[in-house]
Scaffold this active site. Structure first.
Site, short mmCIF file in Angstrom:
data_model
loop_
_atom_site.label_atom_id
_atom_site.label_comp_id
_atom_site.label_asym_id
_atom_site.label_seq_id
_atom_site.Cartn_x
_atom_site.Cartn_y
_atom_site.Cartn_z
N SER A 1 59.46 14.35 6.18
CA SER A 1 58.65 13.31 5.54
C SER A 1 59.18 12.90 4.16
O SER A 1 59.05 11.74 3.76
CB SER A 1 57.18 13.75 5.44
OG SER A 1 57.08 14.93 4.67
N ASP B 1 68.33 15.35 1.90
CA ASP B 1 67.63 15.97 3.02
C ASP B 1 66.59 16.93 2.46
O ASP B 1 66.73 17.44 1.35
CB ASP B 1 68.62 16.71 3.94
CG ASP B 1 68.06 16.91 5.34
OD1 ASP B 1 66.86 16.64 5.56
OD2 ASP B 1 68.83 17.35 6.22
N ALA C 1 63.84 20.39 2.92
CA ALA C 1 64.01 21.81 3.28
C ALA C 1 62.63 22.39 3.56
O ALA C 1 61.62 21.87 3.07
CB ALA C 1 64.69 22.56 2.15
N ASP C 2 62.59 23.44 4.34
CA ASP C 2 61.32 24.13 4.61
C ASP C 2 61.10 25.27 3.63
O ASP C 2 59.98 25.53 3.22
CB ASP C 2 61.32 24.65 6.06
CG ASP C 2 61.50 23.50 7.03
OD1 ASP C 2 60.81 22.49 6.86
OD2 ASP C 2 62.37 23.59 7.92
N LYS D 1 66.02 25.15 7.18
CA LYS D 1 65.80 23.77 7.60
C LYS D 1 65.64 23.73 9.12
O LYS D 1 65.93 24.68 9.80
CB LYS D 1 67.00 22.90 7.21
CG LYS D 1 67.11 22.67 5.72
CD LYS D 1 68.18 21.64 5.37
CE LYS D 1 68.20 20.43 6.22
NZ LYS D 1 66.91 19.71 6.32
N GLY E 1 61.91 19.83 11.69
CA GLY E 1 61.80 18.53 12.35
C GLY E 1 62.59 18.42 13.65
O GLY E 1 62.46 17.43 14.37
N GLU F 1 71.61 17.56 11.15
CA GLU F 1 71.40 17.74 9.70
C GLU F 1 72.52 18.58 9.09
O GLU F 1 73.03 18.26 8.01
CB GLU F 1 70.06 18.43 9.45
CG GLU F 1 68.85 17.56 9.71
CD GLU F 1 67.55 18.29 9.50
OE1 GLU F 1 66.54 17.62 9.29
OE2 GLU F 1 67.52 19.53 9.55
C1 5RP Z 1 63.71 18.69 9.28
C2 5RP Z 1 63.83 19.40 8.01
C3 5RP Z 1 63.00 18.78 6.92
O1 5RP Z 1 63.86 18.30 5.96
C4 5RP Z 1 62.05 19.79 6.37
O2 5RP Z 1 61.22 20.22 7.43
C5 5RP Z 1 61.21 19.20 5.25
O3 5RP Z 1 60.25 18.31 5.74
P1 5RP Z 1 59.21 17.60 4.81
O4 5RP Z 1 59.98 16.72 3.87
O5 5RP Z 1 58.33 16.83 5.77
O6 5RP Z 1 58.42 18.64 4.07
O7 5RP Z 1 64.54 20.35 7.83
O8 5RP Z 1 64.46 19.31 10.26
#
Ligand code: 5RP
Length: 234
Positions: free
Chosen positions: A47, A100, A102-103, A113, A116, A122
């Protein structure tokens, strides 16, 4: 053609409510201003990246900025088209800059990561880029990697049963789950045609990373380590 129906280009909606939206918007605006004229830009997923695409699209329209983009997922490709960005149909020979999400981010700069589901693409775009920006609000900071999220492991479909068994034999592995679709029967299929095993580990050492990467059929793991990047936070 005149019509009373409202028309919104495909790709301009995020599929769920965006958590920490204000913080993510702030990050998105900052990153959109970092892109330079003429650059080839890698577009991450999640997002925060989505909001960044919207901000970048606005800037490109406003300033008539000439850039082109390489998206990491189908949803981001749709978003890029919807805001009028020029999308590469093939992988260009160089990518100048990418952003990009990150989690999780640990104090040494290792990332998890892949939430998504576009993991391998990625990692390819991240590895191929010269200037990497991680767009991650403060909620992503963790003391040690794996404390909130499992590590996604992208696997060739034919090898998934073997990989699943091997993962269960690893010392720090607590749980392994094949990621299932929500609006589709059966497993999630990644942009690269693979499946995802979400692996909960009690800790993630460098040896664990090597062991995960060495399992037959594993294409890519969601631990990103050893990459230089700049973190853009709120
Ligand atoms: C997708 C990822 C995203 O970048 C990660 O999940 C971050 O998502 P968000 O910006 O919705 O918090 O690794 O594969």
């Amino acid at each position: 053609m005149s019509t009373s129906k409202t028309y919104q280009p495909l790709g301009l909606e995020w599929n769920k409510p965006i958590t920490n939206r204000e913080a993510k918007m702030q990050i998105a605006q900052a990153v959109a201003m970092r892109v330079l004229a003429g650059e080839v830009v890698g577009i991450g997923s999640g997002s925060t990246s989505f909001l960044t695409v919207l901000a970048l699209g606005e800037r490109v329209q406003r300033e008539k900025l000439s850039i082109s983009v390489v998206p990491t997922s189908i949803e981001m490709e749709l978003a890029c088209h919807a805001v009028g960005l020029t999308v590469h149909s093939d992988v260009p020979l160089s990518i100048d800059c990418c952003f990009d999400g990150a989690d999780e981010i640990d104090p040494s700069g290792r990332l998890i990561k892949g939430r998504g589901g576009a993991l391998y693409r990625e990692k390819l775009v991240f590895a191929a880029t010269r200037k990497r920006l991680i767009v991650a609000d403060k909620s992503k900071d963790v003391e040690h990697l794996g404390c909130k999220f499992p590590v996604p492991v992208e696997v060739k479909p034919q090898w998934v049963r073997l990989a699943y068994d091997r993962l269960h034999q690893m010392p720090h592995v607590e749980q392994v789950a094949l990621r299932m679709g929500l609006a589709k029967d059966g497993p999630v299929v990644t942009e690269s045609g693979n499946l995802l095993l979400d692996v909960k580990l009690s800790k993630i050492t460098t040896e664990d990373e090597h062991a995960l990467n060495s399992i037959p059929g594993v294409v890519c793991i969601g631990v990103f380590s050893g990459f230089d990047f700049e973190r853009i936070a709120d």
